[in-house]
Design an enzyme around this catalytic site. Structure first.
Site, mmCIF file in Angstrom:
data_model
loop_
_atom_site.group_PDB
_atom_site.id
_atom_site.type_symbol
_atom_site.label_atom_id
_atom_site.label_comp_id
_atom_site.label_asym_id
_atom_site.label_seq_id
_atom_site.Cartn_x
_atom_site.Cartn_y
_atom_site.Cartn_z
ATOM 1 C CB SER A 129 -0.855 -0.019 1.269
ATOM 2 O OG SER A 129 -1.462 1.221 1.479
ATOM 3 C CE1 TYR A 153 -3.949 -2.621 5.741
ATOM 4 C CE2 TYR A 153 -3.377 -0.325 5.346
ATOM 5 C CZ TYR A 153 -3.697 -1.570 4.869
ATOM 6 O OH TYR A 153 -3.763 -1.793 3.517
ATOM 7 C CE LYS A 157 -1.622 -4.213 3.288
ATOM 8 N NZ LYS A 157 -2.034 -5.526 2.786
#
Ligand code: NAD
Ligand code: WQD
Length: 355
Positions: A129, A153, A157
């Protein structure tokens, strides 16, 4: 012979559109998804849109962390590659429930990589992302820009990217493409599949969509004092079909013998402000979107957009759709499915008018 691709999280927003593009491109797809953030209706609709290719899609409802179930799927299939979408993705929730995010996203990925290694399938495309660019000091963000994360979050990644680099370093048979998506929006032009978030949407476009269909009163604009053209945040919105096609391009790239563990941005290279997006959506839908101007959302960056040259050059892929087309297709999906995939059931159980 058709290539057979395992798609984790293939019932979700990006996964469902990618599975459709895979099928239409002549691939076979095996989807595993626990449906924690998606609906089996999405798979049914993908099959309808795929027509005669629908027979090349198999769906298993299962959690990626269920190792015996995953091993069984690998034992009964020979996969050419895996596209790994499965993960939790809500930034705010990840701050509240970090262990749930680390457990799901990290353990899911490690289980997948272990089973792939044991069964000799070492070709992977992973959903990273643009969140890994944090608040970029310089835009556009190139694949070499510094990376950091502002929340659990985003850290999942970052960690998974590092895990993939280590796995490749330890065994050069692995071919891994890490795709850093910018802001996916829109829906399949048919309006049959699209994004269907659970609860109140966190992201801009799903929220605008819910205002347009009367499920929310007004859009809260988070910050109008940024150093941007109109003071609101700027992002690189990319049509979901362009993004899905980027995955097909990445799969083709895995066949290149020179590929090791490589990162590519998937964006358009263009920045659009919140107010520009609202104006484009109002034009596409003919609906007025009432606004409430508010303070900045904690953790938000000012301007984020992609450098796209590497993907254009090496994946032979370039985003084609305009902001107008993104809004047109978002509205087409919204107006046909105002309550998402489970719309009929929801409306039957709820006689009160949307507010
Ligand atoms: P989504 O929630 O619509 O899809 C993810 C899917 O994975 C869901 O169908 C969910 O049920 C499934 N899933 C989650 N954990 C699972 C598990 N343990 N086992 C099996 N299935 C599981 O999200 P999306 O927008 O389609 O995103 C797909 C991927 O792309 C995610 O990894 C996300 O972090 C990443 N990504 C999304 C965006 C975005 O803005 N949508 C941007 C950048 C990266
Ligand atoms: C876009 C712009 C907001 C909602 C997030 C994740 C990121 C990635 C994509 C997965 C910003 C503004 C938003 C609203 C608003 N996901 N906004 N009112 O923040 O770029 O990225 O989704 O990897 O990790 O952080 O996207 O759609 O939330 O926001 O004014 O109700 O819209 O401030 O400027 P973001 P977004």
């Amino acid at each position: 012979m058709s290539k057979n691709i395992l798609v984790t999280g293939g019932a979700g927003y990006i996964g469902s559109h990618t599975v459709l593009q895979l099928l239409l491109g002549g691939y076979k797809a095996v989807v595993v998804d626990n449906l924690d953030n998606s609906s089996a209706v999405a798979i049914k609709r993908v099959k309808e849109l795929a027509g005669e290719y629908a027979r090349n899609l198999v769906f298993h409802r299962m959690d990626l962390r269920d190792r015996p179930a995953l091993e069984e799927i690998f034992d009964s299939n020979k996969f050419d590659a895996v596209i790994h979408f499965a993960g939790l993705k809500a930034v705010g929730e990840s701050v509240q429930k970090p262990l749930m995010y680390y457990n799901n996203n990290l353990i899911g990925t490690i289980t997948l990589l272990e089973v792939m290694a044991a069964r000799g399938c070492k070709n992977l495309v992973f959903s990273s992302s643009a969140t890994v660019y944090g608040w970029p000091k310089v835009v556009p963000c190139t694949e070499e820009s510094p990376i950091n994360a502002a929340n659990p979050y985003g850290r999942t990644k970052l960690f998974i990217e590092e895990i993939c680099r280590d796995v490749h370093r330890s065994d050069s048979e692995w071919k891994i493409i890490l795709l850093r998506y910018f802001n996916p929006v829109g829906a399949h032009p048919s309006g049959h599949i699209g994004e269907d978030p659970r609860g109140i949407p966190n992201n801009l476009m799903p929220f605008i969509q819910q205002v347009a269909v009367g499920r929310q009163h007004a859009l809260t604009v988070y910050g109008s004092d940024y150093s941007t053209k109109d003071g609101t945040g700027v992002r690189d919105y990319i049509h979901i079909i362009d993004l899905a096609d980027g995955h097909v391009a990445a799969l083709k790239k895995l066949a290149d013998p020179s590929i090791g563990c490589e990162v590519y941005n998937l964006g358009t290279g263009r920045g659009t402000s919140v107010l520009e997006m609202v104006a484009a959506f109002e034009k596409a839908s003919g609906k007025k979107i009432p606004l409430v101007m508010a303070g900045r959302r904690p953790g938000d960056a000012e301007v984020v957009y992609a450098a796209t040259e590497k993907a254009e050059r090496e994946l032979n892929w370039k985003a084609k759709y305009t902001i107008e087309e993104m809004c047109r297709d978002q509205w087409n999906w919204a107006s046909k499915n105002p309550y998402g995939y489970e719309g009929c059931a929801h409306q039957n159980n709820n006689n009160s008018a949307p507010h």
